[in-house]
Design a protein around this motif. Structure first.
Motif, PDB file in Angstrom:
ATOM      1  N   PHE A 167       0.835  -1.201   0.000  1.00  0.00           N
ATOM      2  CA  PHE A 167       0.000   0.000   0.000  1.00  0.00           C
ATOM      3  C   PHE A 167       0.870   1.252   0.000  1.00  0.00           C
ATOM      4  CE2 PHE A 167      -2.149   3.460   2.166  1.00  0.00           C
ATOM      5  CZ  PHE A 167      -3.349   3.515   1.492  1.00  0.00           C
TER       6      PHE A 167
ATOM      7  N   ARG B 142       2.583   1.890  -3.282  1.00  0.00           N
ATOM      8  CA  ARG B 142       1.677   2.413  -4.305  1.00  0.00           C
ATOM      9  C   ARG B 142       1.360   3.874  -4.067  1.00  0.00           C
ATOM     10  NH1 ARG B 142      -1.252  -2.749  -3.734  1.00  0.00           N
ATOM     11  NH2 ARG B 142      -0.519  -4.042  -5.437  1.00  0.00           N
ATOM     12  N   VAL B 143       1.097   4.219  -2.798  1.00  0.00           N
ATOM     13  CA  VAL B 143       0.758   5.608  -2.492  1.00  0.00           C
ATOM     14  C   VAL B 143       1.902   6.532  -2.892  1.00  0.00           C
ATOM     15  CG1 VAL B 143       0.470   7.215  -0.573  1.00  0.00           C
ATOM     16  CG2 VAL B 143      -0.924   5.178  -0.681  1.00  0.00           C
ATOM     17  N   HIS B 144       3.137   6.051  -2.726  1.00  0.00           N
ATOM     18  CA  HIS B 144       4.277   6.905  -3.037  1.00  0.00           C
ATOM     19  C   HIS B 144       4.714   6.781  -4.496  1.00  0.00           C
ATOM     20  CE1 HIS B 144       4.404   7.153   1.339  1.00  0.00           C
ATOM     21  NE2 HIS B 144       4.956   8.305   1.132  1.00  0.00           N
ATOM     22  N   GLY B 145       3.891   6.119  -5.290  1.00  0.00           N
ATOM     23  CA  GLY B 145       4.149   6.098  -6.730  1.00  0.00           C
ATOM     24  C   GLY B 145       5.247   5.153  -7.151  1.00  0.00           C
ATOM     25  N   HIS B 146       5.476   4.083  -6.386  1.00  0.00           N
ATOM     26  CA  HIS B 146       6.510   3.122  -6.762  1.00  0.00           C
ATOM     27  C   HIS B 146       5.890   1.784  -7.132  1.00  0.00           C
ATOM     28  CE1 HIS B 146       9.825   5.751  -5.777  1.00  0.00           C
ATOM     29  NE2 HIS B 146       9.195   6.075  -4.682  1.00  0.00           N
ATOM     30  N   GLU B 147       4.885   1.872  -7.998  1.00  0.00           N
ATOM     31  CA  GLU B 147       4.167   0.687  -8.434  1.00  0.00           C
ATOM     32  C   GLU B 147       5.109  -0.292  -9.140  1.00  0.00           C
ATOM     33  OE1 GLU B 147       0.564   0.515  -8.212  1.00  0.00           O
ATOM     34  OE2 GLU B 147       0.880  -1.572  -8.759  1.00  0.00           O
ATOM     35  N   ASP B 148       6.063   0.262  -9.901  1.00  0.00           N
ATOM     36  CA  ASP B 148       6.876  -0.567 -10.804  1.00  0.00           C
ATOM     37  C   ASP B 148       7.901  -1.445 -10.093  1.00  0.00           C
ATOM     38  OD1 ASP B 148       7.433   2.034 -10.243  1.00  0.00           O
ATOM     39  OD2 ASP B 148       8.808   2.360 -11.911  1.00  0.00           O
TER      40      ASP B 148
END
Lengths: 221, 279
Positions: free
Chosen positions: A91, A94-100
């Motif tokens: 979670f 994802r919130v911090h934009g590190h989905e990859d």
């Protein structure tokens, strides 16, 4: 650099506005300087950390963050009890934009926290020390310039504290920490400067020892 | 309870500070929505033992015991359509509103710990919950209708678009209801109890188990102030064009109500944004 300017804060109570917790707090934290917040229980240390972290807002005054500031770690905050450690970690990624690159970060967090199989158990089953380990690992998985810690190291065991301190020393050239702790040892281990919060005001000390001295001088003998 | 007292309304001090410099506001919001959606879906479907089963079982049991009662009193058709279809469509439509409304209403307290991350705003959790609940209700409705079809009922809607229009309208009304009440409950906690009391008769007043066309005037007009009642009738009419819906049925009213309540809810969230995250 973090600029705190004339911050006033009071909370709403069931009987109208409460008393001022912070009343005209101003200071500037330069780059790469770790600061310890010192003060009695209820002096407003956590409130100030929340405001610096951007989670809470001052009634008056302002805070400028000219760098990347972490969320305030502490008291199991930011961890959803019904989710496992791994799910919480995902979670936050994802919130911090590190989905990859979630797998690498998860591996790092799991390695740092060293809580074994509990990583896949719901966080509500964790002890406070295990929560601290997870929280600290979580925040170290991201590149912040300033890490905010509210007593997060105080519940950890000796092994965790030395690990956290070592991890922090490694970051010392480009990151710093703002922390609240009631342990002199921890403060001296992590911080060089100190802020003493007393009667809603903040007093800055370049040396953490001086801040501790000032705080202790007000204690009843 | 001094709800009139206002916190300082100046703009929140904001500058920099995101974990990855250069992310636009939209990117941050979308990332937060995705993360919240997955977190909410996990919680809704797997938090307790077989939580997902109860999502399905609740409307099934509601339909089943009402069907038993209607069979005992020998009501085989209501307003020209089979009792089971009438009940099931009404029930599903009602749940579309109620579940969305209550889930959205409770989103803030359920996600309180996540506001530690300043990227997550209270309104994000509400919108994501509404989206998840709408999606789940479509799945639940499809499963129930397929189940009824296996028992030989004709469950293919005559006018699928009209059915979707009604369900979508009810979903929007649920979202608006939740947006407004979530803020009101934070401001006046006692309202939470009152709302629970209101929700109970709503089941009957919305015409889930009584046909509103059988209610005499002027009482029918009073009942039709409730947009959910319109939604239920519109959904049934979409299934069978020969259904005797209430003459005053107005789909426009559902959407007007939804629009106004969503706007009001968003405005309240904007106005009381700080009050919602700080305790």
């Amino acid at each position: 650099m973090i600029v705190v300017e004339d911050v006033h804060k009071r909370y709403q109570t069931d009987h109208g506005p409460g008393k001022w917790v912070l009343q005209g707090v101003s200071f500037t934290i330069p780059r790469n300087l770790s600061v310890g917040l010192i003060g009695a229980n209820g002096a407003g240390k956590s409130t100030l950390l929340q405001i610096i972290g951007g989670v809470d807002h001052p009634n008056k005054g302002r805070v400028e963050r000219h760098c990347r500031v972490s969320w305030p770690m502490g008291f199991g905050g930011g961890l959803q009890g019904s989710l496992t450690g791994r799910q919480n970690a995902k979670f936050v990624c994802r919130v911090h934009g590190h989905e990859d690159d979630i797998p690498e970060r998860i591996a790092f967090i799991q390695g740092f926290a060293e809580i074994g199989e509990a990583f896949d158990q719901p966080v509500k089953t964790y002890s406070s020390g295990m929560k601290s380990r997870l929280q600290f690992g979580l925040s170290l998985a991201f590149d912040f310039d300033v890490y905010i810690s509210d007593e997060v190291t105080s519940t950890g065991d000796a092994a965790f504290k030395s690990k956290a301190s070592a991890a922090f020393k490694k970051l010392a050239d480009h990151a710093s920490m703002i922390m609240v702790s009631h342990s002199d040892g921890t403060l001296k281990q992590f911080c060089s400067a100190g802020i003493w919060i007393h009667d809603g005001k903040a007093h800055w000390f370049d040396q953490i020892d001086d801040a501790l001295k000032a705080y202790k001088s007000t204690l009843p003998k | 309870m001094p709800i009139t007292h206002t916190l300082s309304t100046q703009a929140a001090p904001q500058s920099g500070g995101s974990a990855r410099a250069g992310r636009s506001h939209l990117e941050i919001t979308l990332a937060v929505w995705k993360a919240l959606f997955l977190r909410e879906a996990l919680g809704r479907l797997f938090s307790a033992r077989a939580s997902w089963f109860w999502l399905l079982a609740e409307p099934v049991f509601n339909v089943a015991y009402m069907l038993v009662i209607f069979s005992v009193i020998r009501v085989m058709h209501v307003g020209g359509i089979a009792t089971l279809v009438w009940l099931m469509v009404g029930m599903l439509a009602f749940f579309m509103f109620k579940r969305t409304g209550t889930q959205v209403q409770n989103a803030i307290s359920a996600n309180q710990t996540l506001f530690t991350y300043r990227q997550v705003k209270p309104v994000d959790t509400l919108l994501v919950r509404a989206g998840l609940e709408g999606l789940l209700m479509i799945i639940v409705a499809s499963i129930l209708l397929v189940g009824a079809a296996l028992f030989g009922y004709s469950v293919v809607p005559a006018d699928p678009l009209a059915v979707l229009e009604a369900f979508f309208g009810l979903w929007l009304v649920g979202l608006g209801f939740g947006l407004v009440t979530s803020v009101l409950i934070e401001l006046v906690p006692e309202l939470g109890r009152v709302l629970k009391l209101v929700m109970m008769p709503l089941y009957i007043l919305s015409g889930v188990i009584i046909p509103l066309s059988a209610v005499p005037q002027p009482y029918r007009d009073w009942l039709l102030l409730n947009p959910v009642a319109h939604g239920l009738e519109a959904a049934r009419l979409g299934f069978a064009p020969y259904y005797h819906a209430v003459a005053e049925l107005s789909v426009a009213y559902i959407y007007q109500f939804a629009l106004v309540s969503i706007f009001l809810g968003l405005a309240l969230h904007r106005r009381f944004a700080m009050r919602l995250v700080t305790k």
